[in-house]
Design an enzyme around this catalytic site. Structure first.
Site, PDB file in Angstrom:
ATOM      1  N   GLN A 131       1.829  -4.626   3.848  1.00  0.00           N
ATOM      2  CA  GLN A 131       3.082  -4.054   3.364  1.00  0.00           C
ATOM      3  C   GLN A 131       3.077  -4.095   1.836  1.00  0.00           C
ATOM      4  OE1 GLN A 131       6.326  -4.266   6.218  1.00  0.00           O
ATOM      5  NE2 GLN A 131       7.375  -5.576   4.750  1.00  0.00           N
ATOM      6  N   ASP A 134     -12.007   8.133   0.041  1.00  0.00           N
ATOM      7  CA  ASP A 134     -10.771   8.659   0.652  1.00  0.00           C
ATOM      8  C   ASP A 134      -9.894   9.336  -0.408  1.00  0.00           C
ATOM      9  OD1 ASP A 134      -9.024   9.167   2.700  1.00  0.00           O
ATOM     10  OD2 ASP A 134      -8.027   7.220   2.609  1.00  0.00           O
TER      11      ASP A 134
END
Length: 554
Positions: free
Chosen positions: A136, A285
Site C-alpha cells: 500500500q 514495465d
C-alpha cells in the site's frame, strides 16, 4: 495429487472457482475430487458459458486473489506460450484489492524501522493513494521538507503467497503429463514466477534497481529517476522521493499544457535504447502509469519492481538477425537460431524456412508508417509457438517491453511508428558500436582474452600430456561408421580362429599318420582320418566365409 492439510481450505477455494468457470476437467486431471466432494459439480450458468476461454481464465484468476493475479500479469507477457485472445484478457488484470487499515500499516513500519511513523515524517497522509496486491502506498514529507512516497507491505502477504506457490507447484507437478496437450512446461513457468514474485516481496530489490537507474541517468537531461531513502528502506518498507508531474496516461492534460508529445515519445525511445545497448539493464514495465512527464524535455520512471537484463552476446545475435532480415537471408536466420540452441532438431526445417520467407516478404515492402511493432512481434510469437522455438526469457522480456513502449508512444503520438523507432534504433546502435571509446574497450577486451588464452593453453597442454603419460585419458567415440568396423574386426578374428584350428588339426593328423604305430591300432588310423575330415569341413567353411565377405564389400 497429494494435498497438504494446512492448505486444505485454500484447495477448496481453488476447486470451487475452477468448477464455477467450467474447468472441472482440471479438477479431475489433478485428482482433486476428494476436495470437491462437497461442492456440487453443475453446469456453469449461461453468462459464464457465453464467455470466451480467455475471459473465463481472467475472471477465475481475479477471484483467486493476489498471487494468481500476479501470475496472470506475468503470463500476459508470454506471447510465445499463449494465443492472442487469452493474452488480451490477461492484459486486463489489475491489482484490484481492498485497502488494509492504516494503523496496521503504521505498526508494520515501526516493527521494521524501530521508530513511530509520526516521528520520522513531518506530515503523513493517513489515506493511502494506492493499494496493490503486495503493498500500500502513502504520501508524506520529511522534516527537511522533501516530499516522499512510502510503500508498506501487506500484513502476512509473504506467508499467503508462499502457501499459494506451494499449491501451484503441486498442481504443476500433477499436470506435467498435461504438457502433451498444451505443450507448456508448467513446472518451469511456476519456478520462474516464484523467482520473480519473491523478488517483488523484497523492497530492497526494487530499491537497488532504482539506485542503479539513478546512476545510469545521473548526467541525463531527458530522464529523472527518484531518489531512494536507504535509511528508511527495508524488506517490507520502501521510501522514495515523490515525483511531481503529469502521468503519461493523462494525455489530455499533457496536450492542454502545450507540450510536444512527439518529442516526449522520442525521449522514451532514446531512454530505452540507452538502457539496453549501453547497460544491458532496462525498465521492463514502461506502461503509461509508470512514467511521469516533468516537462516536454524530461520524463521520469517510477516503480522498479520489474526489470530486464540482456547480455552483449544476445544483443549481437539480435543484430545479426536484423541484418539477415534486411538481406532476406533466411538460411542465415535459421543458422543463428541453431547457434542459439533454440530450435528443436525434430522440427521440419523446410517448413520453418517457408514460413520465415513468408513473414519477411509479407512485411518487407509494406510502408514503415503502416507497420505496427506489436503486429510483427505477434506474428513472430505465433511462429515461435508453431515450431516450439524456445527464445531466452531475457529476449522475451525485451520484446514485451518494446510492445508496451510502442503502445505508450502511440497514446502520445498517433504517428509513432516502426519507422521512427527503427531510425532511432539503427542510429543509436551504430553510433555506440563505432564510438571510439567503445571500440577501444572492445579491442582491449579481445586483447585481454587473447593474452589469457596464450597463458592458459600451455598449462592445459601440460595437463593433457601428464594425463597421457599416466594413461588417464579416456575417449568415448560414438559413430555409425564404428559399427561396421566392429563387424569387420569380428569377421577377421573368426577367420583367424578357424585358420588356427584348421592348421592345428592338419598338423596333428599328419603327425599321427607319420607315426610308426599307425598300422598296429585301428583307432589311431580312425583318429587321423577323422582329423583330416574335420579339417576339410573347417577349410570349406573358411573359404565360404571369405567369399561372402568379399561379396559384401562389392
Amino acid at each position: 495429487m497429494r494435498i497438504g492439510y494446512k492448505n486444505l481450505k485454500r484447495y477448496k477455494e481453488i476447486v470451487y472457482v475452477l468448477i464455477k468457470y467450467g474447468f472441472s476437467f482440471v479438477v479431475e486431471k489433478l485428482n482433486m475430487e476428494g476436495v470437491a466432494y462437497k461442492i456440487p459439480i453443475t453446469n456453469p450458468p449461461e453468462e459464464i458459458k457465453n464467455m470466451s476461454t480467455g475471459e473465463k481464465i481472467r475472471r477465475a484468476i481475479e477471484e483467486l486473489g493476489p498471487t494468481y493475479i500476479k501470475l496472470g500479469q506475468i503470463l500476459s507477457t508470454r506471447k510465445d506460450l499463449l494465443d492472442q485472445d487469452i493474452i488480451d484478457e490477461l492484459s486486463k488484470l489489475r491489482d484490484n484489492v481492498e485497502e488494509f487499515d492504516t494503523e496496521l500499516a503504521k505498526s508494520i513500519f515501526k516493527s521494521e524501522i524501530g521508530l513511530d511513523i509520526d516521528k520520522v515524517f513531518k506530515n503523513f497522509n493517513d489515506k493511502p493513494i494506492g493499494a496493490a496486491s503486495i503493498g500500500q502506498v502513502y504520501e508524506a514529507s520529511l522534516d527537511s521538507g522533501e516530499e516522499v512516497i512510502i510503500k508498506i507491505q501487506r500484513p502476512n502477504i509473504e506467508s499467503i503467497i508462499k502457501s499459494d506457490l506451494e499449491i501451484l507447484k503441486s498442481m504443476a507437478i500433477a499436470l506435467k503429463d498435461f504438457k502433451k496437450d498444451i505443450d507448456i512446461d508448467l513446472i518451469q513457468i511456476v519456478e520462474e514466477f516464484q523467482t520473480q514474485l519473491m523478488r517483488e516481496l523484497d523492497y530492497n530489490f526494487e530499491a537497488l534497481n532504482a539506485m542503479k537507474f539513478r546512476k545510469i541517468f545521473a548526467k541525463s537531461d531527458d530522464v529523472y529517476i527518484p531518489e531512494v531513502y536507504e535509511k528508511y528502506t527495508t524488506k517490507r518498507i520502501l521510501v522514495m522521493e515523490k515525483i511531481i508531474g503529469v502521468k503519461l496516461s493523462d494525455v489530455n492534460k499533457i496536450k492542454k499544457l502545450g507540450w510536444d508529445t512527439k518529442a516526449i515519445s522520442e525521449i522514451g525511445v532514446r531512454s530505452l535504447l540507452k538502457q539496453v545497448f549501453e547497460h544491458g539493464f532496462f525498465h521492463a514495465d514502461p506502461h503509461p502509469g509508470n512514467i511521469f512527464i516533468l516537462s516536454q524535455k524530461t520524463i521520469s520512471y517510477i516503480d522498479f519492481g520489474m526489470i530486464g537484463i540482456v547480455d552483449k552476446k544476445s544483443l549481437n545475435l539480435l543484430n545479426e538477425i536484423a541484418i539477415a532480415l534486411v538481406e532476406k537471408n533466411v538460411d542465415r536466420i535459421i543458422y543463428i537460431l541453431m547457434e542459439m540452441d533454440v530450435v528443436n532438431t525434430e522440427v521440419d526445417m523446410s517448413a520453418i524456412r517457408q514460413d520465415l520467407l513468408y513473414l519477411i516478404h509479407y512485411y518487407y515492402d509494406v510502408p514503415l508508417e503502416k507497420i505496427s511493432i506489436t503486429d510483427i512481434l505477434n506474428e513472430v510469437f505465433r511462429f515461435l509457438r508453431k515450431y516450439k522455438i524456445s527464445i531466452p526469457a531475457q529476449l522475451l522480456t525485451l520484446a514485451k517491453t518494446i510492445i508496451t513502449l510502442e503502445g505508450t508512444g502511440r497514446e502520445l503520438n498517433p504517428d509513432f511508428s516502426l519507422s521512427s523507432m527503427g531510425h532511432e534504433f539503427m542510429k543509436y546502435y551504430y553510433v555506440n558500436k563505432f564510438n571510439p571509446q567503445r571500440v577501444f574497450m572492445s579491442s582491449k577486451h579481445i586483447a585481454e582474452e587473447m593474452l589469457l588464452d596464450i597463458k592458459t593453453i600451455p598449462k592445459q597442454m601440460r595437463v593433457i600430456l601428464r594425463n597421457i603419460e599416466k594413461n588417464n585419458i579416456k575417449m568415448q567415440i560414438e559413430d555409425v561408421k564404428f559399427v561396421s568396423l566392429e563387424e569387420k574386426i569380428t569377421d577377421l578374428t573368426t577367420q583367424i580362429s578357424l585358420s588356427l584350428v584348421l592348421a592345428s588339426i592338419v598338423v596333428g593328423s599328419s603327425l599321427i599318420i607319420a607315426s610308426p604305430n599307425i598300422n598296429n591300432n585301428v583307432w589311431i588310423r580312425l583318429t587321423a582320418f577323422s582329423g583330416f575330415f574335420i579339417s576339410f569341413i573347417i577349410g570349406l567353411l573358411l573359404v565360404i566365409k571369405i567369399i561372402r565377405s568379399q561379396y559384401r564389400k562389392k
